[in-house]
Motif scaffolding. Structure first.
Motif, PDB file in Angstrom:
ATOM      1  N   TYR A 134      -3.179   0.668  -3.998  1.00 27.03           N
ATOM      2  CA  TYR A 134      -2.979  -0.715  -3.554  1.00 27.03           C
ATOM      3  C   TYR A 134      -2.848  -1.640  -4.757  1.00 27.03           C
ATOM      4  CZ  TYR A 134      -5.280   1.318   0.551  1.00 27.03           C
ATOM      5  OH  TYR A 134      -5.630   2.127   1.611  1.00 27.03           O
ATOM      6  N   ALA A 154      -4.321  -6.540  -2.316  1.00 24.85           N
ATOM      7  CA  ALA A 154      -4.594  -5.793  -1.098  1.00 24.85           C
ATOM      8  C   ALA A 154      -5.879  -4.965  -1.185  1.00 24.85           C
ATOM      9  CB  ALA A 154      -3.429  -4.875  -0.782  1.00 24.85           C
ATOM     10  N   GLN A 155      -6.311  -4.690  -2.390  1.00 25.21           N
ATOM     11  CA  GLN A 155      -7.499  -3.848  -2.593  1.00 25.21           C
ATOM     12  C   GLN A 155      -8.716  -4.435  -1.881  1.00 25.21           C
ATOM     13  OE1 GLN A 155      -7.204  -0.981  -4.724  1.00 25.21           O
ATOM     14  NE2 GLN A 155      -9.140  -0.420  -3.782  1.00 25.21           N
ATOM     15  N   ALA A 191       0.847  -1.186   0.000  1.00 27.73           N
ATOM     16  CA  ALA A 191       0.000   0.000   0.000  1.00 27.73           C
ATOM     17  C   ALA A 191       0.886   1.241   0.000  1.00 27.73           C
ATOM     18  CB  ALA A 191      -0.916   0.016   1.231  1.00 27.73           C
TER      19      ALA A 191
END
Length: 125
Positions: A59, A63-64, A49
């Motif tokens: 991101y 990770a989103q 991030a």
């Protein structure tokens, strides 16, 4: 020379949450782009991030929707909130910072001048 100190790592079961913190030695407002990276096993360090001086975040796909990066100016802390953790999230997580004003913000390891020592995150049942 700036120093970054991570904390908050630990062990959690799949589906759980962890919150990582990064406290710089100087004022967090002095930094431009700040980010979190991780290193899993012998793989290369990868970006998790990023956040620029305007609070704009970015991101990678994995990770989103699960991870959130934010800066607490009052606490002088960069935070990574990680939810819905998976076993493949296991690794050492690093805080990174760059001091160039308006220099952009990218999740490349060679973009950052300052790194923390890392904190271990283990996701296992």
């Amino acid at each position: 020379q700036e120093y970054l100190a991570e904390s908050g790592g630990g062990s959690v079961q799949p589906g759980g949450s962890l919150r990582l913190s990064c406290k710089p030695s100087g004022l967090i407002s002095r930094f431009g782009c700040m980010a979190w990276f991780r290193q899993v096993g012998g793989k290369e360090r990868e970006g998790v991030a990023r956040i620029d001086e305007d609070g704009i975040t970015g991101y990678p796909a994995f990770a989103q929707g699960r991870f959130t990066i934010f800066k607490d100016i009052a606490e002088n802390t960069l935070t990574l909130q990680m939810n819905s953790l998976k076993s493949e999230d296991t690794g050492v997580y690093y805080c990174a910072a760059d001091m160039r004003p308006r220099g952009g913000c990218f999740l490349f390891t060679n973009f950052f001048d300052f790194w923390g020592q890392g904190t271990q995150v283990t996701v296992s049942s």
